[in-house]
Write a protein that holds these residues in place. Structure first.
Motif, mmCIF file in Angstrom:
data_model
loop_
_atom_site.group_PDB
_atom_site.id
_atom_site.type_symbol
_atom_site.label_atom_id
_atom_site.label_comp_id
_atom_site.label_asym_id
_atom_site.label_seq_id
_atom_site.Cartn_x
_atom_site.Cartn_y
_atom_site.Cartn_z
ATOM 1 N N GLY A 96 0.706 -1.266 0.026
ATOM 2 C CA GLY A 96 -0.078 -0.253 -0.222
ATOM 3 C C GLY A 96 0.781 1.069 0.107
ATOM 4 O O GLY A 96 1.962 1.204 -0.286
ATOM 5 N N ALA A 97 -0.099 2.276 0.153
ATOM 6 C CA ALA A 97 0.768 3.825 0.698
ATOM 7 C C ALA A 97 2.203 3.907 1.473
ATOM 8 O O ALA A 97 1.910 3.308 1.933
ATOM 9 C CB ALA A 97 -0.275 4.998 0.716
ATOM 10 N N GLY A 98 3.374 3.953 0.863
ATOM 11 C CA GLY A 98 4.738 3.490 1.254
ATOM 12 C C GLY A 98 5.170 3.157 2.007
ATOM 13 O O GLY A 98 6.368 2.346 3.023
ATOM 14 N N GLY A 99 4.907 1.717 0.963
ATOM 15 C CA GLY A 99 5.147 0.446 0.532
ATOM 16 C C GLY A 99 5.234 -0.003 2.144
ATOM 17 O O GLY A 99 5.271 -1.818 2.413
ATOM 18 N N THR A 100 3.755 -0.289 3.058
ATOM 19 C CA THR A 100 2.306 -0.944 3.947
ATOM 20 C C THR A 100 2.636 -2.276 3.226
ATOM 21 O O THR A 100 1.884 -2.608 2.203
ATOM 22 C CB THR A 100 2.093 -0.050 4.844
ATOM 23 O OG1 THR A 100 2.120 0.977 5.232
ATOM 24 C CG2 THR A 100 1.272 -0.157 6.073
ATOM 25 N N LYS A 101 2.334 -3.253 3.803
ATOM 26 C CA LYS A 101 1.987 -4.300 3.727
ATOM 27 C C LYS A 101 0.528 -4.530 3.971
ATOM 28 O O LYS A 101 0.551 -4.928 5.317
ATOM 29 C CB LYS A 101 2.915 -5.870 4.153
ATOM 30 C CG LYS A 101 4.496 -5.947 4.064
ATOM 31 C CD LYS A 101 5.090 -6.978 3.823
ATOM 32 C CE LYS A 101 4.650 -8.327 3.566
ATOM 33 N NZ LYS A 101 5.585 -9.487 4.090
ATOM 34 N N ILE A 134 -4.614 1.416 -5.159
ATOM 35 C CA ILE A 134 -3.744 0.443 -5.340
ATOM 36 C C ILE A 134 -4.233 -0.521 -5.252
ATOM 37 O O ILE A 134 -3.843 -1.230 -6.032
ATOM 38 C CB ILE A 134 -2.689 0.396 -4.403
ATOM 39 C CG1 ILE A 134 -2.129 2.163 -4.798
ATOM 40 C CG2 ILE A 134 -1.894 -0.404 -4.776
ATOM 41 C CD1 ILE A 134 -0.711 2.260 -2.989
ATOM 42 N N PHE A 135 -4.963 -1.068 -4.441
ATOM 43 C CA PHE A 135 -5.896 -2.418 -4.366
ATOM 44 C C PHE A 135 -6.556 -2.749 -5.865
ATOM 45 O O PHE A 135 -6.618 -3.288 -6.567
ATOM 46 C CB PHE A 135 -6.812 -2.392 -3.153
ATOM 47 C CG PHE A 135 -7.292 -3.790 -3.087
ATOM 48 C CD1 PHE A 135 -6.747 -5.321 -3.042
ATOM 49 C CD2 PHE A 135 -8.903 -4.104 -3.292
ATOM 50 C CE1 PHE A 135 -7.096 -6.022 -2.448
ATOM 51 C CE2 PHE A 135 -9.379 -4.879 -2.623
ATOM 52 C CZ PHE A 135 -8.461 -6.101 -2.640
ATOM 53 N N LEU A 136 -7.445 -1.646 -6.288
ATOM 54 C CA LEU A 136 -8.371 -1.520 -7.357
ATOM 55 C C LEU A 136 -7.482 -1.291 -8.930
ATOM 56 O O LEU A 136 -7.656 -1.975 -9.506
ATOM 57 C CB LEU A 136 -9.053 0.146 -7.266
ATOM 58 C CG LEU A 136 -10.233 0.257 -6.088
ATOM 59 C CD1 LEU A 136 -11.265 2.044 -6.896
ATOM 60 C CD2 LEU A 136 -11.355 -0.986 -6.279
ATOM 61 N N GLU A 137 -6.393 -0.700 -8.512
ATOM 62 C CA GLU A 137 -5.637 -1.137 -9.784
ATOM 63 C C GLU A 137 -4.623 -2.099 -9.484
ATOM 64 O O GLU A 137 -4.836 -2.960 -10.819
ATOM 65 C CB GLU A 137 -5.027 0.270 -9.923
ATOM 66 C CG GLU A 137 -3.562 1.005 -11.036
ATOM 67 C CD GLU A 137 -4.513 1.065 -12.074
ATOM 68 O OE1 GLU A 137 -4.327 0.683 -13.391
ATOM 69 O OE2 GLU A 137 -6.044 1.484 -11.835
ATOM 70 N N GLN A 138 -4.513 -2.131 -9.023
ATOM 71 C CA GLN A 138 -3.299 -3.336 -8.790
ATOM 72 C C GLN A 138 -3.533 -4.949 -8.796
ATOM 73 O O GLN A 138 -3.320 -5.745 -9.071
ATOM 74 C CB GLN A 138 -2.297 -3.179 -8.151
ATOM 75 C CG GLN A 138 -1.183 -1.868 -7.989
ATOM 76 C CD GLN A 138 0.120 -2.455 -7.609
ATOM 77 O OE1 GLN A 138 0.654 -2.711 -6.464
ATOM 78 N NE2 GLN A 138 0.667 -0.440 -6.981
#
Length: 326
Positions: free
Chosen positions: A24-29, A108-112
């Motif tokens: 996610g944002a900032g690399g959060t898993k 990000i979830f929607l796109e990736q």
């Protein structure tokens, strides 16, 4: 950290799924899962957004019902809770640095994940905090989702010893003083059924408690002051007339009338200014509609089924096989 879903005897996980992490944002898993319907053709995908202190596992029953109707389900755990990366050393403290981080995680979830790995058309089902995030992003979602269903949207905070406004002042003060990671209340642990504000259904309450008893790493305690500060700012913004008039996605708002956590009057006030939205009261229900007694829950499921056009789609998209784990 291995991405897994935790089943318990009373809460089996629907099969035909895949589970993993995305950044996610900032690399959060962030832990996510996709559940594939066993139907020979797909009627679309429901993007399921949880509330605060919830997990993918908590929605196993609802996910099973949606996939039985020919829909796929894509969902993930918000940052700082459940199976996603926590943001503080105090793992039970709900926290977020910026509300915009939630919004970026969803984008990000929607796109990736959703766009390449699931099936059109896309619908969104969002509860409580998830509904607040969906409403915040709704002006940008018209080109991504066909319909939006929200339940008990977090647009005010009730059932507290002090009012929403005073909690907001305290949260802002703590945040400005650099104390935003601290909670405003003591962690009392899980409440007994007799004191809970979420559901009138003792069986589902016991099922959810058994899940967090077996896997306490999924649970949260009180939110941090900064979490309150950030979400209260978002509430003020999304409730404005200017914001709501920008929402073009057809929306239903399922509003439990006996919700003490999010006052029903606040949801009614939101709905009055929401041209794209139609409010459906669920008389007598408490905050967590999908964890409620059958006669309340059935009303919510029926409203969603009637609202999502995929349930009557005569020309659904053919299923393309992808690698999914049982």
């Amino acid at each position: 950290m291995t991405p897994i879903l935790h089943a318990t005897p009373d809460n089996p996980i629907p099969g035909n799924h895949m589970v993993g992490f995305f950044e996610g944002a900032g690399g959060t898993k962030l832990r996510y899962a996709i559940f594939k319907s066993k139907a020979t053709v797909s009627k679309g995908t429901v993007v399921l957004l949880q509330g605060r202190n919830e997990s993918i596992e908590k929605y196993a029953e609802t996910i099973g019902e949606l996939t039985a109707r020919g829909l796929w389900v894509a969902t993930f755990d918000w940052r700082g809770q459940a199976g996603s990366e926590r943001l503080l050393k105090h793992r039970r403290r709900g926290h977020v640095r910026r509300f915009a981080d939630y919004e970026r995680d969803l984008a990000i979830f929607l796109e990736q994940i959703v766009l390449p790995d699931t099936r059109l058309p896309f619908f969104m089902l969002a509860h409580s905090m998830g509904a607040l995030i969906a409403l915040s992003q709704a002006p940008l979602l018209a080109s991504r989702i066909d319909r939006l269903a929200i339940t008990a949207p977090f647009v005010a905070l009730g059932a507290q010893k002090v009012g929403h406004r005073m909690i907001g002042i305290l949260a802002t003060t703590f945040t400005l003083l650099g104390l935003g990671s601290l909670p405003l209340m003591r962690d009392k642990g899980p409440l007994p059924f007799s004191e809970n504000l979420l559901t009138s259904d003792s069986r589902r309450f016991a099922r959810n408690k058994a899940l967090t008893d077996a896997h306490p790493e999924l649970a949260l305690g009180p939110p941090s002051a900064r979490w309150l500060h950030e979400t209260f700012k978002a509430i003020k913004r999304i409730a404005s007339h200017d914001h709501l008039t920008q929402v073009r996605v057809p929306t239903i708002v399922l509003a439990p009338t006996q919700d003490r956590l999010v006052p029903h009057l606040a949801v009614e006030a939101l709905a009055r200014n929401f041209r794209a939205g139609h409010m459906i009261p669920i008389d007598g229900a408490r905050h967590e509609l999908f964890q409620e007694a059958d006669h309340y829950r059935a009303q919510a499921i029926a409203a969603i089924e009637a609202f999502i056009p995929g349930s009557g789609n005569e020309n659904p998209e053919p299923v393309r096989e992808i690698a999914l784990a049982d």
